[in-house]
Design a protein around this motif. Structure first.
Motif, PDB file in Angstrom:
ATOM      1  N   LYS A   1       0.904  -1.223   0.076  1.00  0.00           N
ATOM      2  CA  LYS A   1       0.125   0.169  -0.119  1.00  0.00           C
ATOM      3  C   LYS A   1       0.958   1.313  -0.019  1.00  0.00           C
ATOM      4  O   LYS A   1       1.745   1.412   0.852  1.00  0.00           O
ATOM      5  CB  LYS A   1      -0.884   0.092   1.257  1.00  0.00           C
ATOM      6  N   VAL A   2       0.826   2.308  -0.803  1.00  0.00           N
ATOM      7  CA  VAL A   2       1.504   3.274  -1.242  1.00  0.00           C
ATOM      8  C   VAL A   2       0.745   4.490  -1.116  1.00  0.00           C
ATOM      9  O   VAL A   2      -0.247   4.684  -2.015  1.00  0.00           O
ATOM     10  CB  VAL A   2       2.411   3.350  -2.691  1.00  0.00           C
ATOM     11  N   LEU A   3       0.752   5.324   0.003  1.00  0.00           N
ATOM     12  CA  LEU A   3       0.079   6.582   0.132  1.00  0.00           C
ATOM     13  C   LEU A   3       0.899   7.889  -0.066  1.00  0.00           C
ATOM     14  O   LEU A   3       1.945   7.943   0.746  1.00  0.00           O
ATOM     15  CB  LEU A   3      -0.889   6.636   1.284  1.00  0.00           C
ATOM     16  N   ILE A   4       0.523   9.003  -0.847  1.00  0.00           N
ATOM     17  CA  ILE A   4       1.396   9.827  -1.177  1.00  0.00           C
ATOM     18  C   ILE A   4       0.694  11.078  -0.968  1.00  0.00           C
ATOM     19  O   ILE A   4      -0.484  11.329  -1.439  1.00  0.00           O
ATOM     20  CB  ILE A   4       2.185   9.726  -2.640  1.00  0.00           C
ATOM     21  N   ILE A   5       1.122  12.063  -0.310  1.00  0.00           N
ATOM     22  CA  ILE A   5       0.452  13.681  -0.033  1.00  0.00           C
ATOM     23  C   ILE A   5       1.283  14.466  -0.835  1.00  0.00           C
ATOM     24  O   ILE A   5       2.535  14.560  -0.285  1.00  0.00           O
ATOM     25  CB  ILE A   5       0.323  13.810   1.301  1.00  0.00           C
ATOM     26  N   ILE A   6       0.757  15.334  -1.576  1.00  0.00           N
ATOM     27  CA  ILE A   6       1.475  16.483  -2.232  1.00  0.00           C
ATOM     28  C   ILE A   6       0.835  17.633  -2.070  1.00  0.00           C
ATOM     29  O   ILE A   6      -0.419  17.719  -1.675  1.00  0.00           O
ATOM     30  CB  ILE A   6       1.816  16.275  -3.719  1.00  0.00           C
TER      31      ILE A   6
ATOM     32  N   ALA B   1      -0.936   3.268  -6.577  1.00  0.00           N
ATOM     33  CA  ALA B   1      -0.515   4.049  -5.258  1.00  0.00           C
ATOM     34  C   ALA B   1      -1.826   4.861  -5.092  1.00  0.00           C
ATOM     35  O   ALA B   1      -2.641   5.531  -6.394  1.00  0.00           O
ATOM     36  CB  ALA B   1       0.444   5.019  -5.651  1.00  0.00           C
ATOM     37  N   GLN B   2      -2.054   5.495  -3.965  1.00  0.00           N
ATOM     38  CA  GLN B   2      -3.098   6.637  -3.778  1.00  0.00           C
ATOM     39  C   GLN B   2      -2.625   7.838  -3.562  1.00  0.00           C
ATOM     40  O   GLN B   2      -1.574   7.788  -2.566  1.00  0.00           O
ATOM     41  CB  GLN B   2      -4.140   5.934  -2.448  1.00  0.00           C
ATOM     42  N   ILE B   3      -3.030   8.747  -3.989  1.00  0.00           N
ATOM     43  CA  ILE B   3      -2.582   9.971  -4.125  1.00  0.00           C
ATOM     44  C   ILE B   3      -3.183  11.144  -3.689  1.00  0.00           C
ATOM     45  O   ILE B   3      -4.487  11.200  -4.281  1.00  0.00           O
ATOM     46  CB  ILE B   3      -1.532  10.541  -5.382  1.00  0.00           C
ATOM     47  N   HIS B   4      -3.145  11.973  -2.742  1.00  0.00           N
ATOM     48  CA  HIS B   4      -3.805  13.083  -2.162  1.00  0.00           C
ATOM     49  C   HIS B   4      -3.145  14.474  -2.300  1.00  0.00           C
ATOM     50  O   HIS B   4      -1.893  14.464  -2.195  1.00  0.00           O
ATOM     51  CB  HIS B   4      -4.060  12.961  -0.818  1.00  0.00           C
ATOM     52  N   GLU B   5      -3.788  15.619  -2.593  1.00  0.00           N
ATOM     53  CA  GLU B   5      -3.509  16.703  -2.691  1.00  0.00           C
ATOM     54  C   GLU B   5      -4.045  17.406  -1.294  1.00  0.00           C
ATOM     55  O   GLU B   5      -5.089  17.528  -1.016  1.00  0.00           O
ATOM     56  CB  GLU B   5      -3.759  17.614  -3.899  1.00  0.00           C
ATOM     57  N   LEU B   6      -2.974  18.246  -0.585  1.00  0.00           N
ATOM     58  CA  LEU B   6      -3.357  19.019   0.535  1.00  0.00           C
ATOM     59  C   LEU B   6      -3.461  20.448   0.218  1.00  0.00           C
ATOM     60  O   LEU B   6      -2.331  21.061  -0.355  1.00  0.00           O
ATOM     61  CB  LEU B   6      -2.198  18.584   1.746  1.00  0.00           C
ATOM     62  N   ALA B   7      -4.657  21.276   0.492  1.00  0.00           N
ATOM     63  CA  ALA B   7      -4.670  22.539   0.255  1.00  0.00           C
ATOM     64  C   ALA B   7      -3.841  23.494   1.255  1.00  0.00           C
ATOM     65  O   ALA B   7      -3.554  24.409   0.928  1.00  0.00           O
ATOM     66  CB  ALA B   7      -6.252  22.966  -0.419  1.00  0.00           C
TER      67      ALA B   7
ATOM     68  N   TRP C   1      -3.961  13.232   5.403  1.00  0.00           N
ATOM     69  CA  TRP C   1      -4.695  12.537   4.519  1.00  0.00           C
ATOM     70  C   TRP C   1      -6.034  12.613   4.749  1.00  0.00           C
ATOM     71  O   TRP C   1      -6.676  12.717   3.707  1.00  0.00           O
ATOM     72  CB  TRP C   1      -4.141  10.936   4.949  1.00  0.00           C
ATOM     73  N   THR C   2      -6.667  12.899   5.766  1.00  0.00           N
ATOM     74  CA  THR C   2      -7.864  12.868   6.070  1.00  0.00           C
ATOM     75  C   THR C   2      -8.435  14.270   5.531  1.00  0.00           C
ATOM     76  O   THR C   2      -9.603  14.406   4.960  1.00  0.00           O
ATOM     77  CB  THR C   2      -8.258  12.939   7.663  1.00  0.00           C
ATOM     78  N   ALA C   3      -7.489  15.404   5.644  1.00  0.00           N
ATOM     79  CA  ALA C   3      -7.908  16.790   5.291  1.00  0.00           C
ATOM     80  C   ALA C   3      -7.552  17.040   4.098  1.00  0.00           C
ATOM     81  O   ALA C   3      -7.648  18.318   3.407  1.00  0.00           O
ATOM     82  CB  ALA C   3      -6.946  17.665   6.182  1.00  0.00           C
ATOM     83  N   SER C   4      -7.065  16.056   3.238  1.00  0.00           N
ATOM     84  CA  SER C   4      -6.622  16.223   1.694  1.00  0.00           C
ATOM     85  C   SER C   4      -7.748  15.452   0.835  1.00  0.00           C
ATOM     86  O   SER C   4      -8.509  14.915   1.295  1.00  0.00           O
ATOM     87  CB  SER C   4      -5.326  15.797   1.599  1.00  0.00           C
ATOM     88  N   ASN C   5      -7.616  15.787  -0.392  1.00  0.00           N
ATOM     89  CA  ASN C   5      -8.459  15.270  -1.223  1.00  0.00           C
ATOM     90  C   ASN C   5      -7.721  14.429  -2.335  1.00  0.00           C
ATOM     91  O   ASN C   5      -6.407  14.757  -2.894  1.00  0.00           O
ATOM     92  CB  ASN C   5      -9.287  16.282  -2.309  1.00  0.00           C
ATOM     93  N   ALA C   6      -8.396  13.408  -3.109  1.00  0.00           N
ATOM     94  CA  ALA C   6      -7.600  12.780  -4.313  1.00  0.00           C
ATOM     95  C   ALA C   6      -7.266  13.439  -5.187  1.00  0.00           C
ATOM     96  O   ALA C   6      -7.831  14.512  -5.634  1.00  0.00           O
ATOM     97  CB  ALA C   6      -8.740  11.669  -4.478  1.00  0.00           C
ATOM     98  N   LEU C   7      -5.948  13.078  -5.807  1.00  0.00           N
ATOM     99  CA  LEU C   7      -5.374  13.876  -6.752  1.00  0.00           C
ATOM    100  C   LEU C   7      -6.323  13.790  -8.137  1.00  0.00           C
ATOM    101  O   LEU C   7      -6.637  12.832  -8.283  1.00  0.00           O
ATOM    102  CB  LEU C   7      -4.064  13.054  -7.265  1.00  0.00           C
ATOM    103  N   LYS C   8      -6.316  15.051  -8.692  1.00  0.00           N
ATOM    104  CA  LYS C   8      -7.110  15.290  -9.749  1.00  0.00           C
ATOM    105  C   LYS C   8      -6.294  14.998 -11.047  1.00  0.00           C
ATOM    106  O   LYS C   8      -4.929  15.392 -10.996  1.00  0.00           O
ATOM    107  CB  LYS C   8      -7.913  16.785  -9.697  1.00  0.00           C
TER     108      LYS C   8
END
Length: 195
Positions: free
Chosen positions: A92-97, A117-123, A182-189
């Motif tokens: 399992k690969v989780l990435i926040i950018i 991989a699962q990738i999220h974007e943090l605003a 991770w919870t505060a971010s959204n999936a990569l568009k």
């Protein structure tokens, strides 16, 4: 140490009292100051451009269950390839950018996302940290905190410093912060190609 880095960005700081690490950092600083080749002997330290890319790649390759990565920029092909192989192998690969990352970064990460991989974007806050957690629930758990973006210049050209940490308490704290973001971010568009 700027106002933004303290109050508007997600950053991490390490304070160490380990005499070996302090000696190696001081020695490398002095070598850099005098424009001499440096040789760090601490296995815990990663130095760009000297060895950080290979040490990060090797640690990723050793992952068994979970890789958590938060980084301002992730475009280095060696690191992306290592993460891709682990994702394809079922790790399992989780990435926040940061949400404001470059289109090139988004395109490369969308490819990684398609491969598992699962990738999220943090605003907010702006993600400036450089964090890697490998297998936090296993005895071999490790945490990387550093100054290097996972880009080719950040790993092979710039002078950057990172440290591997195996303290369960610090890994747990970093894991809690990662889970919060991770919870505060959204999936990569999906990014549009440039050109």
């Amino acid at each position: 140490f700027t106002y933004s880095s303290q109050y508007r960005q997600r950053n991490l700081t390490v304070i160490t009292h380990n005499p070996r690490i302090i000696h190696d950092i001081t020695h490398t600083f002095n070598d850099d100051w005098h424009r001499q080749a440096s040789h760090s002997h601490s296995a815990q330290l990663l130095w760009s451009p000297d060895n950080s890319q290979i040490k990060i790649k090797r640690r990723i390759e050793q992952a068994h269950h979970l890789i958590l990565c938060a980084n301002q920029s992730l475009t280095d092909p060696i690191i992306i390839q290592a993460l891709t192989k682990k994702a394809q192998a079922g790790v399992k690969v989780l990435i926040i950018i940061p949400q404001s990352t470059t289109p090139r970064n988004k395109i490369l990460l969308n490819h990684l996302k398609q491969l598992g991989a699962q990738i999220h974007e943090l605003a907010h806050p702006y993600l400036h940290e450089k964090l890697l957690i490998i297998d936090p629930s296993l005895p071999s758990a490790t945490l990387l905190i550093g100054s290097m973006n996972f880009t080719t210049p950040g790993l092979t050209e710039n002078r950057e410093l990172g440290i591997w940490i195996d303290s369960p308490a610090l890994i747990d704290k970093a894991l809690q912060n990662f889970q919060h973001d991770w919870t505060a971010s959204n999936a990569l568009k999906k990014a549009r190609p440039w050109g």
